[in-house]
Write an enzyme that holds these catalytic residues in place. Structure first.
Site, PDB file in Angstrom:
ATOM      1  N   ASP A   1       0.573  27.415-118.746  1.00 25.51           N
ATOM      2  CA  ASP A   1      -0.356  26.605-117.952  1.00 25.51           C
ATOM      3  C   ASP A   1       0.333  25.290-117.565  1.00 25.51           C
ATOM      4  OD1 ASP A   1      -2.388  24.925-117.100  1.00 25.51           O
ATOM      5  OD2 ASP A   1      -3.724  25.350-118.780  1.00 25.51           O
TER       6      ASP A   1
ATOM      7  N   GLY B   1      -7.933  28.864-109.123  1.00 23.68           N
ATOM      8  CA  GLY B   1      -6.533  28.998-109.549  1.00 23.68           C
ATOM      9  C   GLY B   1      -5.961  27.730-110.163  1.00 23.68           C
ATOM     10  N   VAL B   2      -4.717  27.441-109.836  1.00 21.19           N
ATOM     11  CA  VAL B   2      -4.039  26.284-110.421  1.00 21.19           C
ATOM     12  C   VAL B   2      -4.672  24.972-109.941  1.00 21.19           C
ATOM     13  CG1 VAL B   2      -2.154  26.139-108.711  1.00 21.19           C
ATOM     14  CG2 VAL B   2      -1.757  25.403-111.053  1.00 21.19           C
ATOM     15  N   ASP B   3      -5.186  24.979-108.727  1.00 19.48           N
ATOM     16  CA  ASP B   3      -5.868  23.808-108.157  1.00 19.48           C
ATOM     17  C   ASP B   3      -7.070  23.424-109.038  1.00 19.48           C
ATOM     18  OD1 ASP B   3      -6.500  21.842-106.335  1.00 19.48           O
ATOM     19  OD2 ASP B   3      -7.268  23.191-104.788  1.00 19.48           O
TER      20      ASP B   3
ATOM     21  N   THR C   1       1.097  32.582-104.446  1.00 18.93           N
ATOM     22  CA  THR C   1       1.155  33.952-104.974  1.00 18.93           C
ATOM     23  C   THR C   1      -0.108  34.404-105.703  1.00 18.93           C
ATOM     24  OG1 THR C   1       2.136  33.355-107.122  1.00 18.93           O
ATOM     25  CG2 THR C   1       3.661  33.727-105.288  1.00 18.93           C
ATOM     26  N   GLY C   2      -1.155  33.571-105.665  1.00 21.89           N
ATOM     27  CA  GLY C   2      -2.422  33.945-106.285  1.00 21.89           C
ATOM     28  C   GLY C   2      -3.425  34.324-105.209  1.00 21.89           C
ATOM     29  N   ILE C   3      -4.383  33.446-105.004  1.00 17.66           N
ATOM     30  CA  ILE C   3      -5.462  33.677-104.040  1.00 17.66           C
ATOM     31  C   ILE C   3      -4.899  33.920-102.623  1.00 17.66           C
ATOM     32  CG2 ILE C   3      -7.465  32.536-102.927  1.00 17.66           C
ATOM     33  CD1 ILE C   3      -7.841  31.154-105.807  1.00 17.66           C
TER      34      ILE C   3
END
Ligand code: AR6
Length: 175
Positions: A12, A34-36, A123-125
């Site tokens: 993380d 996601g990371v945001d 590379t996620g959403i």
């Protein structure tokens, strides 16, 4: 002896101790999943406050561009927010992703940052193929670090196993 300045971590990004961390934001800069979402949750309201000011002054952040804010409650000094492209496979997404990395490194230099942790942008959403995204990220990082000898380190933080495996494979077993 070669000093390895590009590293790969698994985990993380909000837990990584680094001078600056990068957020994979959207054009509104108003947070998301996601990371945001993880960065805004861990960093607290100070980050969103600054994002709001940036949005009011320049209307958010375009794809391939980047902006910098405080890190709020995070250990890092700064957060650099970039907006990756949504993958369609038909447009200029590769070039836009390349631009994200160029924008991040440019902002880092201007702000005296020499150590940065970066997630696997798009590379996620946004569904960018992980192998192509990793090739672009590593190519840009290597190019940048070659020309900026005083830059201390770039840490790619991989949250999912597949990205971690891809980065390790491209970079070799470096840690
Ligand atoms: N630390 C590190 N990496 C993470 C974390 C974390 N805590 N959480 C997820 N990832 P994504 P995008 C990885 O979807 O594709 C947001 O809603 C994840 O496994 O966060 O650029 C924004 O507001 C993946 O490899 O970003 C935008 O609307 C990588 O981070 C949109 O998502 C990027 O996945 C941006 O989509």
């Amino acid at each position: 002896m070669t000093i390895i300045r590009i590293k790969v971590y698994s985990g993380d990004i909000t837990k990584v101790k680094c001078q600056a961390i990068v957020n994979a934001a959207n054009t509104s800069l108003m947070g998301g999943g996601g990371v945001d979402g993880a960065i805004h949750r861990a960093g607290g309201s100070k980050i969103l406050e600054e994002c709001r000011k940036i949005k009011a002054s320049q209307g958010g952040c375009k794809v391939g561009h980047a902006v910098i804010t405080t890190s709020g409650n995070l250990d890092a000094e700064k957060v650099i927010h970039t907006v990756g492209p949504v993958w369609s496979g038909k447009g200029d997404e590769k070039e836009l992703l390349r631009r994200c990395y160029k924008s991040i490194f440019k902002l880092a230099v201007v702000n005296g940052i020499t150590e940065i942790a970066i997630p696997n942008i798009s590379t996620g959403i946004y569904k960018f193929p992980k192998d192509i995204a990793a090739e672009i990220a590593i190519c840009e990082a290597k190019g940048f670090i070659k020309c900026n000898k005083t830059f201390h380190q770039i840490i790619f933080v991989c949250f999912d196993r597949e990205n971690y495996r891809i980065y390790k494979e491209i970079l070799g077993d470096i840690d």
